[in-house]
Design a protein around this motif. Structure first.
Motif, PDB file in Angstrom:
ATOM      1  N   MET A  48       0.776  -1.145  -0.017  1.00  0.00           N
ATOM      2  CA  MET A  48      -0.064  -0.137   0.081  1.00  0.00           C
ATOM      3  C   MET A  48       0.772   1.303   0.125  1.00  0.00           C
ATOM      4  N   LYS A  49       0.670   2.050  -0.848  1.00  0.00           N
ATOM      5  CA  LYS A  49       1.750   3.315  -1.401  1.00  0.00           C
ATOM      6  C   LYS A  49       1.019   4.693  -0.974  1.00  0.00           C
ATOM      7  N   LEU A  50      -0.162   4.804  -0.149  1.00  0.00           N
ATOM      8  CA  LEU A  50      -0.751   5.812  -0.047  1.00  0.00           C
ATOM      9  C   LEU A  50       0.059   6.934   0.630  1.00  0.00           C
ATOM     10  N   PHE A  51       0.515   6.551   1.816  1.00  0.00           N
ATOM     11  CA  PHE A  51       1.336   7.571   2.642  1.00  0.00           C
ATOM     12  C   PHE A  51       2.731   7.597   2.108  1.00  0.00           C
ATOM     13  N   GLU A  52       3.235   6.599   1.557  1.00  0.00           N
ATOM     14  CA  GLU A  52       4.416   6.661   0.970  1.00  0.00           C
ATOM     15  C   GLU A  52       4.483   7.815  -0.410  1.00  0.00           C
ATOM     16  N   THR A  53       3.529   7.704  -1.029  1.00  0.00           N
ATOM     17  CA  THR A  53       3.542   8.614  -2.070  1.00  0.00           C
ATOM     18  C   THR A  53       3.221  10.175  -1.463  1.00  0.00           C
ATOM     19  N   ILE A  54       2.421  10.098  -0.455  1.00  0.00           N
ATOM     20  CA  ILE A  54       2.394  11.552   0.075  1.00  0.00           C
ATOM     21  C   ILE A  54       3.433  12.133   0.733  1.00  0.00           C
ATOM     22  N   GLU A  55       4.342  11.439   1.277  1.00  0.00           N
ATOM     23  CA  GLU A  55       5.521  11.599   2.049  1.00  0.00           C
ATOM     24  C   GLU A  55       6.699  12.158   1.165  1.00  0.00           C
ATOM     25  N   CYS A  56       6.571  11.543  -0.108  1.00  0.00           N
ATOM     26  CA  CYS A  56       7.497  11.881  -1.018  1.00  0.00           C
ATOM     27  C   CYS A  56       6.982  13.342  -1.742  1.00  0.00           C
ATOM     28  N   GLY A  57       5.792  13.981  -1.198  1.00  0.00           N
ATOM     29  CA  GLY A  57       5.575  15.019  -1.987  1.00  0.00           C
ATOM     30  C   GLY A  57       4.642  14.988  -3.172  1.00  0.00           C
ATOM     31  N   GLU A  58       4.191  13.552  -3.673  1.00  0.00           N
ATOM     32  CA  GLU A  58       3.674  13.392  -4.981  1.00  0.00           C
ATOM     33  C   GLU A  58       2.223  13.344  -4.647  1.00  0.00           C
ATOM     34  N   VAL A  59       1.620  13.343  -5.842  1.00  0.00           N
ATOM     35  CA  VAL A  59       0.146  13.089  -6.007  1.00  0.00           C
ATOM     36  C   VAL A  59      -0.232  11.630  -6.037  1.00  0.00           C
ATOM     37  N   TYR A  60      -1.195  11.357  -5.189  1.00  0.00           N
ATOM     38  CA  TYR A  60      -1.680   9.850  -5.400  1.00  0.00           C
ATOM     39  C   TYR A  60      -3.023   9.777  -6.114  1.00  0.00           C
ATOM     40  N   PHE A  61      -3.214   9.018  -7.156  1.00  0.00           N
ATOM     41  CA  PHE A  61      -4.450   9.204  -7.970  1.00  0.00           C
ATOM     42  C   PHE A  61      -5.333   8.043  -7.683  1.00  0.00           C
ATOM     43  N   ILE A  62      -6.645   8.029  -7.336  1.00  0.00           N
ATOM     44  CA  ILE A  62      -7.610   6.968  -7.069  1.00  0.00           C
ATOM     45  C   ILE A  62      -8.636   7.105  -8.261  1.00  0.00           C
ATOM     46  N   ALA A  63      -8.598   6.037  -8.728  1.00  0.00           N
ATOM     47  CA  ALA A  63      -9.880   5.828  -9.772  1.00  0.00           C
ATOM     48  C   ALA A  63     -11.032   5.048  -9.386  1.00  0.00           C
ATOM     49  N   GLU A  64     -12.075   5.801  -9.390  1.00  0.00           N
ATOM     50  CA  GLU A  64     -13.273   5.286  -8.653  1.00  0.00           C
ATOM     51  C   GLU A  64     -14.150   4.343  -9.753  1.00  0.00           C
ATOM     52  N   MET A  65     -14.277   3.142  -9.580  1.00  0.00           N
ATOM     53  CA  MET A  65     -15.279   2.234 -10.411  1.00  0.00           C
ATOM     54  C   MET A  65     -16.494   2.581 -10.214  1.00  0.00           C
ATOM     55  N   SER A  66     -17.094   2.664  -8.899  1.00  0.00           N
ATOM     56  CA  SER A  66     -18.489   2.624  -8.491  1.00  0.00           C
ATOM     57  C   SER A  66     -19.347   1.841  -9.455  1.00  0.00           C
ATOM     58  N   GLY A  67     -20.499   2.319  -9.911  1.00  0.00           N
ATOM     59  CA  GLY A  67     -21.193   1.399 -10.532  1.00  0.00           C
ATOM     60  C   GLY A  67     -20.906   1.414 -12.150  1.00  0.00           C
ATOM     61  N   ASN A  68     -19.813   1.628 -12.650  1.00  0.00           N
ATOM     62  CA  ASN A  68     -19.687   1.893 -13.877  1.00  0.00           C
ATOM     63  C   ASN A  68     -19.328   0.470 -14.694  1.00  0.00           C
ATOM     64  N   HIS A  69     -19.303  -0.670 -13.749  1.00  0.00           N
ATOM     65  CA  HIS A  69     -19.220  -2.084 -14.616  1.00  0.00           C
ATOM     66  C   HIS A  69     -20.580  -2.284 -14.969  1.00  0.00           C
ATOM     67  N   GLY A  70     -21.555  -1.620 -14.533  1.00  0.00           N
ATOM     68  CA  GLY A  70     -22.720  -2.060 -15.292  1.00  0.00           C
ATOM     69  C   GLY A  70     -23.335  -3.519 -15.095  1.00  0.00           C
TER      70      GLY A  70
END
Length: 343
Positions: free
Chosen positions: A1-23
């Motif tokens: 899990m790289k969430l806080f590792e990315t944040i601590e490096c000063g970079e942006v962490y990108f989340i793609a939300e699938m939600s109900g788009n799988h239909g």
């Protein structure tokens, strides 16, 4: 899990939300996972609920969707029955995320969803904006000791403070607060992303943006204001109509957003008045004092025979007033620079 590792490096962490788009198709869900990884997502997010864990099957006015909204004319139960991601898919989706080097995240909506995600080894939890006020749920999820990503759409200061305190009351300090405007799609004038930086300062948490607006201009702006996380709904194509497709990003758009947000984040840099190496090479392009006519020895410097022009091989323009009216000590040809010795 790289969430806080990315944040601590000063970079942006990108989340793609699938939600109900799988239909309702597991094959489509897996296609979205693979596409999101290729588009540059750090994390693929689901929502772990069923219609029965999030509401009840009731058609009274209280249980109708918001008039004038994207889902007008439906009951909540009907909408969530269509939008939910079957729980039996989620372990497989998580495994595919991990195979592709992405993190897996899901929103929780009741204790049973937390327990289920614990059983498949989920490493962090998301709280959706409507659940911001469900303090017992937040406390229960946070008690698992894993990072908490909390969307703050519709949230007042006191409500956000309650959610943060719910996490901290069980010893969980790994909190990311996402500024969110709960509109679908969100109107730019309602975004007020300046609030995001205030949330970070006020609550002492990492912050980011859960963005329902179209395009990615808001996300670039958020990066310059200190966003550590950007979350966007993701689909293969908006032409494939699903419950959230109207305000979701397509793959090429997501890739362009990742590129432009990273450029924006890099461009903010630090406070400095030092020249870069490339700027140093451009110094010759500045102005300096040059003879614009032949000047004989003893002739006075005037605005007719000396000017500030490009390039910068002569005396700095700030010395022009000191030079004018003095007599030249030497012969200076047209196009020769004025030097310090001429003063």
């Amino acid at each position: 899990m790289k969430l806080f590792e990315t944040i601590e490096c000063g970079e942006v962490y990108f989340i793609a939300e699938m939600s109900g788009n799988h239909g309702g198709s597991v094959d489509k869900a897996m296609e979205i996972v693979r596409s999101a990884a290729e588009a540059g997502a750090d994390c693929l997010k689901l929502q772990t609920f069923t219609a029965d864990t999030i509401t009840i099957d009731c058609d009274s006015p209280d249980f109708q969707t918001t008039p004038g909204g994207l889902w007008e004319g439906r009951t909540l139960y009907d909408l969530y029955e269509e939008a939910h991601t079957p729980w039996e898919w989620q372990a497989e989706i998580k495994e595919e995320c991990e195979r592709l080097g992405m993190d897996f995240l899901s929103s929780v909506f009741d204790p049973t969803s937390v327990d289920f995600l614990e059983s498949i080894g989920c490493e962090m939890y998301k709280i959706a904006s409507p659940e911001l006020v469900d303090v017992p749920l937040i406390r229960y999820a946070a008690s698992k000791g894993k990072p908490m990503v909390i969307s703050c759409g519709m949230g007042g200061i006191d409500e956000i403070a309650d959610a943060v305190e719910a996490c901290r009351s069980v010893g969980n300090e790994r909190i990311v607060l996402l500024k969110c405007t709960s509109e679908y799609p969100a109107v730019y004038e309602d975004m007020n992303i300046a609030t995001m930086a205030d949330m970070g300062a006020r609550f002492g948490c990492a912050v980011g943006l859960s963005d329902h607006s179209m395009g990615w201009g808001v996300d670039v702006a958020a990066a310059t204001l200190g966003a550590s996380v950007i979350e966007k709904h993701y689909c293969i194509s908006r032409k494939q109509k699903t419950v959230d497709s109207e305000f979701s990003m397509e793959p090429a758009e997501f890739s362009a957003m990742v590129r432009d947000v990273r450029r924006a984040k890099a461009s903010v840099g630090r406070v400095t008045y030092e020249r870069s190496e490339r700027e140093e090479r451009g110094l010759a392009g500045r102005r300096s004092l040059y003879a614009v006519r032949d000047i004989a020895p003893g002739e006075k410097f005037t605005s007719e025979n000396v000017r500030s022009i490009r390039p910068a091989h002569g005396l700095a323009p700030k010395h022009l007033d000191d030079l004018l009216g003095r007599a030249a000590k030497r012969e200076i040809k047209f196009g020769e620079p004025i030097t310090a010795a001429d003063l």
